[in-house]
Design an enzyme around this catalytic site. Structure first.
Site: not given
Length: 374
Positions: A181-182
């Protein structure tokens, strides 16, 4: 209607093909692709040594070991973060000492740090929540005056900056996350930016069982290490992502501007700091006006999901978890972090979003919230 998640990685066809090449090569664990990614990350960080790890959590833990933190020591951090930030402190035998969040930035309140310093304090772990950097000038002034190490939890800050300098190009030990999710991902993984070759060599030993390989083909072990090396499969994904990081972050900034433009400010929500100079806009997080709502945050999130819009919670104030309550922490100790942690919602924000997706989120959010305000 298409479900819009709060985040989604952007993996292009070239990266997918590169993963296939690694699989066909027969060298799928730590190898040449990891070396290449470390070199490119080092260039990104101004030539500083960078070493990969299986996760940013592992990188943080090893950073504390490199900083000499251990049993009997204290490490200052903020309770408004992912639990890993405090877990790694306890993993090395030290004690986390929490300092409340700043209501303006939602990061650690720098004005309260010095009151928390004791003779046992060895380090500070600042957290760049949602990709908005902690004020590095004030932070390092405190650290220098009290002779403390700084282990930057920059998990969410890849591509963010402070006063025109990218996070990672300065400072002490800096950990980035490449979780799915980065702002850039390797699937799972992370890295640590180090100060010199000696620290980099110690990191290499800590991440792979403490092993030093000798010229005659044998080995020696002189430190207690673990197993936290990255694979070439993950590294080649990271290489593809790093090339696109600037574009990804530029698109995130565009989407964040659209949120500010279209968000209904009469709802009574508190919007995040409108920072387009330093933040990489990892997340967009309004705070709900819970005191005016007839339903809970969880029920509000369920209503948004019923409209096919994903909403996250990042993060509850960690000192209220059972792990810390058992250590004597209680509600009311860190009121700002508790308030933010109770009211925050994470709205969709990722590079592949369309402009109209932001408008849809804002309209749905407004309708769902107006229906439950009193």
């Amino acid at each position: 209607m298409e479900f819009l998640p709060f985040t989604r990685p952007a993996i292009d066809e070239d990266t997918i093909a590169a993963v296939g090449e690694v699989l066909r090569s027969g060298w799928i664990t730590t190898g040449p692709r990891c070396q290449q990614l470390e070199a490119e990350l080092s260039a990104f960080c101004g030539g500083r040594p960078v070493r990969l790890a299986a996760s940013a959590t592992a990188a943080l833990e090893m950073a504390l070991q490199i900083a000499g933190v251990g049993p009997g020591d204290e490490v200052i951090t903020c309770p408004l973060s992912w639990i890993a930030t405090a877990n790694v402190i306890m993993k090395v035998g030290a004690t986390p000492v929490f300092v409340d969040a700043d209501p303006a930035t939602r990061n650690i309140d720098l004005a309260k740090i010095e009151a928390a310093i004791t003779p046992r304090t060895r380090a500070i772990i600042p957290v760049d929540l949602a990709g908005l950097p902690v004020d590095r000038d004030r932070l390092y002034d405190i650290a220098r005056r009290h002779k403390l190490r700084v282990v930057e939890d920059a998990a969410q800050a890849m591509g963010a900056g402070w006063n025109g300098q990218a996070i990672g190009r300065g400072g002490d030990l800096v950990s980035f996350s490449f979780h799915a999710n980065k702002n850039m991902t390797s699937g799972e993984g992370g890295c640590l930016v180090l100060n010199n070759a000696e620290e980099a060599r110690l990191f290499e030993k800590l991440r792979l069982q403490g092993v030093t390989r000798l010229p005659d083909g044998t080995m020696d072990v002189d430190v207690l290490g673990g197993k936290a090396n990255m694979t070439d499969i993950a590294a080649v994904i990271g290489l593809g992502q790093l090339k696109q990081l600037d574009g990804f972050n530029a698109r995130r900034r565009e989407l964040a501007r659209l949120y500010f433009q279209h968000f209904d400010r009469s709802l009574g929500c508190e919007l995040p700091p409108e920072d387009f100079a330093n933040s990489n806009w990892h997340m967009f997080q309004p705070l709900l006006p819970l005191e005016r709502m007839s339903i809970s945050r969880g029920q509000f999130i369920a209503r948004m999901k019923a409209e096919h819009i994903g909403v996250g919670v990042h993060y509850p104030a960690m000192h209220l978890f059972a792990l810390f309550r058992d250590k004597g922490y209680a509600e009311g100790q860190y009121p700002v972090a508790e308030d933010i942690g109770a009211r925050t919602v994470t709205l969709p924000l990722f590079p592949a979003m369309r402009d109209e997706d932001v408008l849809r989120v804002c309209q749905t959010f407004s309708a769902a919230l107006r229906a439950v305000l009193h």
